[in-house]
Design a protein around this motif. Structure first.
Motif, PDB file in Angstrom:
ATOM      1  N   LYS A   9       0.879  -1.199   0.049  1.00 49.73           N
ATOM      2  CA  LYS A   9      -0.004  -0.027   0.156  1.00 49.73           C
ATOM      3  C   LYS A   9       0.900   1.296   0.161  1.00 49.73           C
ATOM      4  CE  LYS A   9      -3.988  -1.652   2.521  1.00 49.73           C
ATOM      5  NZ  LYS A   9      -4.898  -1.456   3.697  1.00 49.73           N
ATOM      6  N   PRO A  10       0.489   2.408  -0.641  1.00 49.54           N
ATOM      7  CA  PRO A  10       1.075   3.705  -0.682  1.00 49.54           C
ATOM      8  C   PRO A  10       1.419   4.470   0.634  1.00 49.54           C
ATOM      9  CG  PRO A  10      -0.784   3.849  -1.668  1.00 49.54           C
ATOM     10  CD  PRO A  10      -0.824   2.427  -1.380  1.00 49.54           C
ATOM     11  N   VAL A  11       2.702   4.984   0.915  1.00 44.45           N
ATOM     12  CA  VAL A  11       2.835   5.764   2.027  1.00 44.45           C
ATOM     13  C   VAL A  11       3.051   7.110   1.447  1.00 44.45           C
ATOM     14  CG1 VAL A  11       4.390   6.331   3.915  1.00 44.45           C
ATOM     15  CG2 VAL A  11       3.728   3.785   3.561  1.00 44.45           C
ATOM     16  N   GLN A  12       2.138   8.085   1.818  1.00 44.91           N
ATOM     17  CA  GLN A  12       1.890   9.579   1.120  1.00 44.91           C
ATOM     18  C   GLN A  12       2.702  10.339   2.305  1.00 44.91           C
ATOM     19  OE1 GLN A  12       1.245  10.041  -1.941  1.00 44.91           O
ATOM     20  NE2 GLN A  12       0.549   7.984  -2.170  1.00 44.91           N
ATOM     21  N   ARG A  13       2.863   9.993   3.491  1.00 48.76           N
ATOM     22  CA  ARG A  13       3.163  10.774   4.568  1.00 48.76           C
ATOM     23  C   ARG A  13       3.431  10.036   5.935  1.00 48.76           C
ATOM     24  NH1 ARG A  13      -1.262  12.925   8.630  1.00 48.76           N
ATOM     25  NH2 ARG A  13      -3.047  11.342   8.131  1.00 48.76           N
ATOM     26  N   CYS A  14       4.451  10.315   6.499  1.00 52.59           N
ATOM     27  CA  CYS A  14       4.701  10.005   7.812  1.00 52.59           C
ATOM     28  C   CYS A  14       4.382  10.813   8.854  1.00 52.59           C
ATOM     29  CB  CYS A  14       6.121   9.469   8.182  1.00 52.59           C
ATOM     30  SG  CYS A  14       6.734   8.105   6.925  1.00 52.59           S
ATOM     31  N   CYS A  15       4.196  10.393  10.366  1.00 48.51           N
ATOM     32  CA  CYS A  15       4.139  11.327  10.959  1.00 48.51           C
ATOM     33  C   CYS A  15       4.960  11.202  12.521  1.00 48.51           C
ATOM     34  CB  CYS A  15       2.491  11.177  11.781  1.00 48.51           C
ATOM     35  SG  CYS A  15       1.055  11.663  10.724  1.00 48.51           S
ATOM     36  N   VAL A  16       5.223  12.339  13.067  1.00 48.41           N
ATOM     37  CA  VAL A  16       5.969  12.188  14.004  1.00 48.41           C
ATOM     38  C   VAL A  16       5.299  12.537  15.415  1.00 48.41           C
ATOM     39  CG1 VAL A  16       8.130  12.735  15.361  1.00 48.41           C
ATOM     40  CG2 VAL A  16       8.165  12.535  12.938  1.00 48.41           C
ATOM     41  N   TYR A  17       5.180  12.007  16.520  1.00 48.00           N
ATOM     42  CA  TYR A  17       4.566  12.561  17.491  1.00 48.00           C
ATOM     43  C   TYR A  17       5.469  13.046  18.555  1.00 48.00           C
ATOM     44  CZ  TYR A  17       1.381  12.357  21.533  1.00 48.00           C
ATOM     45  OH  TYR A  17       0.775  12.959  22.847  1.00 48.00           O
ATOM     46  N   LEU A  18       5.516  14.144  18.737  1.00 43.43           N
ATOM     47  CA  LEU A  18       6.440  15.092  19.701  1.00 43.43           C
ATOM     48  C   LEU A  18       6.003  14.738  21.086  1.00 43.43           C
ATOM     49  CD1 LEU A  18       7.235  18.061  17.520  1.00 43.43           C
ATOM     50  CD2 LEU A  18       8.406  15.956  17.674  1.00 43.43           C
ATOM     51  N   LEU A  19       6.845  13.786  21.945  1.00 43.51           N
ATOM     52  CA  LEU A  19       6.303  13.411  23.126  1.00 43.51           C
ATOM     53  C   LEU A  19       6.176  14.671  24.292  1.00 43.51           C
ATOM     54  CD1 LEU A  19       8.348  10.304  23.568  1.00 43.51           C
ATOM     55  CD2 LEU A  19       5.855  10.255  23.151  1.00 43.51           C
ATOM     56  N   PRO A  20       7.072  15.419  24.560  1.00 45.28           N
ATOM     57  CA  PRO A  20       6.883  16.651  25.361  1.00 45.28           C
ATOM     58  C   PRO A  20       5.640  17.495  25.214  1.00 45.28           C
ATOM     59  CG  PRO A  20       9.281  16.548  24.774  1.00 45.28           C
ATOM     60  CD  PRO A  20       8.383  15.442  23.764  1.00 45.28           C
ATOM     61  N   SER A  21       5.600  17.993  23.875  1.00 47.17           N
ATOM     62  CA  SER A  21       4.565  18.978  23.511  1.00 47.17           C
ATOM     63  C   SER A  21       3.099  18.212  23.043  1.00 47.17           C
ATOM     64  CB  SER A  21       5.008  19.772  22.366  1.00 47.17           C
ATOM     65  OG  SER A  21       5.271  19.108  21.257  1.00 47.17           O
ATOM     66  N   LYS A  22       3.244  16.887  22.893  1.00 50.19           N
ATOM     67  CA  LYS A  22       1.966  16.125  22.372  1.00 50.19           C
ATOM     68  C   LYS A  22       1.453  16.636  21.161  1.00 50.19           C
ATOM     69  CE  LYS A  22       0.777  14.583  27.132  1.00 50.19           C
ATOM     70  NZ  LYS A  22       1.936  14.909  27.826  1.00 50.19           N
ATOM     71  N   THR A  23       2.322  16.920  20.131  1.00 47.85           N
ATOM     72  CA  THR A  23       2.031  17.524  18.885  1.00 47.85           C
ATOM     73  C   THR A  23       2.617  16.486  17.936  1.00 47.85           C
ATOM     74  OG1 THR A  23       3.837  19.010  18.790  1.00 47.85           O
ATOM     75  CG2 THR A  23       1.979  19.900  19.553  1.00 47.85           C
ATOM     76  N   VAL A  24       1.673  16.540  16.793  1.00 49.83           N
ATOM     77  CA  VAL A  24       2.278  15.534  15.453  1.00 49.83           C
ATOM     78  C   VAL A  24       2.679  16.627  14.225  1.00 49.83           C
ATOM     79  CG1 VAL A  24       1.138  14.250  13.941  1.00 49.83           C
ATOM     80  CG2 VAL A  24       0.322  14.052  16.316  1.00 49.83           C
ATOM     81  N   LEU A  25       3.777  16.161  13.726  1.00 49.77           N
ATOM     82  CA  LEU A  25       4.165  16.895  12.646  1.00 49.77           C
ATOM     83  C   LEU A  25       3.868  15.714  11.646  1.00 49.77           C
ATOM     84  CD1 LEU A  25       7.659  17.960  13.869  1.00 49.77           C
ATOM     85  CD2 LEU A  25       5.649  19.364  13.587  1.00 49.77           C
ATOM     86  N   ASP A  26       3.333  16.181  10.498  1.00 46.39           N
ATOM     87  CA  ASP A  26       3.232  15.587   9.139  1.00 46.39           C
ATOM     88  C   ASP A  26       4.319  15.663   8.331  1.00 46.39           C
ATOM     89  OD1 ASP A  26       1.049  14.404   9.359  1.00 46.39           O
ATOM     90  OD2 ASP A  26      -0.179  15.948   8.204  1.00 46.39           O
ATOM     91  N   VAL A  27       4.881  14.755   7.875  1.00 47.82           N
ATOM     92  CA  VAL A  27       6.107  14.565   6.824  1.00 47.82           C
ATOM     93  C   VAL A  27       5.657  13.986   5.516  1.00 47.82           C
ATOM     94  CG1 VAL A  27       8.470  13.932   6.488  1.00 47.82           C
ATOM     95  CG2 VAL A  27       7.603  14.471   8.900  1.00 47.82           C
ATOM     96  N   PRO A  28       5.252  14.888   4.478  1.00 45.69           N
ATOM     97  CA  PRO A  28       5.277  14.182   3.329  1.00 45.69           C
ATOM     98  C   PRO A  28       6.366  13.533   2.667  1.00 45.69           C
ATOM     99  CG  PRO A  28       4.946  16.626   3.238  1.00 45.69           C
ATOM    100  CD  PRO A  28       5.529  16.175   4.367  1.00 45.69           C
ATOM    101  N   GLU A  84       8.720  12.175  -4.127  1.00 48.57           N
ATOM    102  CA  GLU A  84       9.405  11.265  -4.868  1.00 48.57           C
ATOM    103  C   GLU A  84      11.071  11.469  -4.782  1.00 48.57           C
ATOM    104  OE1 GLU A  84      10.200   8.088  -7.131  1.00 48.57           O
ATOM    105  OE2 GLU A  84       8.163   8.683  -6.246  1.00 48.57           O
ATOM    106  N   GLY A  85      11.605  12.801  -4.822  1.00 52.17           N
ATOM    107  CA  GLY A  85      12.791  12.992  -4.440  1.00 52.17           C
ATOM    108  C   GLY A  85      13.467  12.264  -3.336  1.00 52.17           C
ATOM    109  N   MET A  86      12.631  12.396  -2.083  1.00 54.77           N
ATOM    110  CA  MET A  86      13.065  11.930  -0.979  1.00 54.77           C
ATOM    111  C   MET A  86      13.327  10.240  -1.234  1.00 54.77           C
ATOM    112  SD  MET A  86      10.784  13.617   2.030  1.00 54.77           S
ATOM    113  CE  MET A  86      11.373  12.902   3.250  1.00 54.77           C
ATOM    114  N   ARG A  87      12.185   9.602  -1.736  1.00 52.89           N
ATOM    115  CA  ARG A  87      12.538   8.017  -2.187  1.00 52.89           C
ATOM    116  C   ARG A  87      13.730   7.938  -2.803  1.00 52.89           C
ATOM    117  NH1 ARG A  87       7.337   5.841  -1.521  1.00 52.89           N
ATOM    118  NH2 ARG A  87       5.739   7.543  -1.124  1.00 52.89           N
TER     119      ARG A  87
END
Length: 167
Positions: free
Chosen positions: A127-146, A149-152
């Motif tokens: 299945k495709p992965v369009q984004r990953c997420c990072v959950y920042l523990l101290p602030s309890k916030t989520v960062l989206d990381v698209p 293709e260049g990253m791949r």
């Protein structure tokens, strides 16, 4: 060496400082477990317990199936790794990493570790992965990381370079 699957954390280390994987594999020294490493492991366990009861709203989702501590192996990339959480949707997968950092942004080496996870998840689940997420523990916030293709392409190149260096 051909059968050795390197941990994805070595990609992060390689981009941070190429000497880290060199010293780890070519001239290994015993690395002691630090307080910060122990604390990080405890934080991950605690977050996994809490995550099982939380909604997926922080990730911008209403539903999905969560898988915790997903171990991946990619002979094609020569890597193995363990994702903190993987959210499965009908038409995509979203790898999630938990990071204990006060910084509100990610460094480049963290983004490419996520790109490696994306490639490995696609290989394992089809299945495709369009984004990953990072959950920042101290602030309890989520960062989206698209995942672009260049990253791949660059992630493939990094894996090849790292294996050649250790080779």
């Amino acid at each position: 060496m051909e059968d050795l699957l390197l941990p994805t954390s070595m990609i992060r280390q390689y981009l941070y400082c190429a000497r880290v994987p060199y010293w780890s594999y070519c001239a290994p020294l015993h690395r002691p477990t630090t307080y910060k490493m122990q604390e990080g492991a405890l934080q991950h366990e605690h977050t996994a317990e809490l995550e099982e009861r939380r909604s997926l709203r922080a990730y911008g989702l209403h539903e999905g199936i969560r898988h915790f501590g997903v171990t991946l192996r990619s002979p094609a990339l020569g890597l193995s790794g363990k994702i903190d959480m993987l959210i499965e949707l009908p038409d995509e997968m979203i790898p999630v990493e938990w990071k204990h950092t006060e910084r509100g942004t990610l460094m480049l080496h963290h983004k490419y570790q996520l790109a490696m996870y994306a490639l490995m998840v696609e290989e394992a689940y089809g299945k495709p992965v369009q984004r990953c997420c990072v959950y920042l523990l101290p602030s309890k916030t989520v960062l989206d990381v698209p995942i672009l293709e260049g990253m791949r392409r660059y992630a493939h190149r990094i894996a090849t370079e790292l294996r050649a260096m250790i080779g």
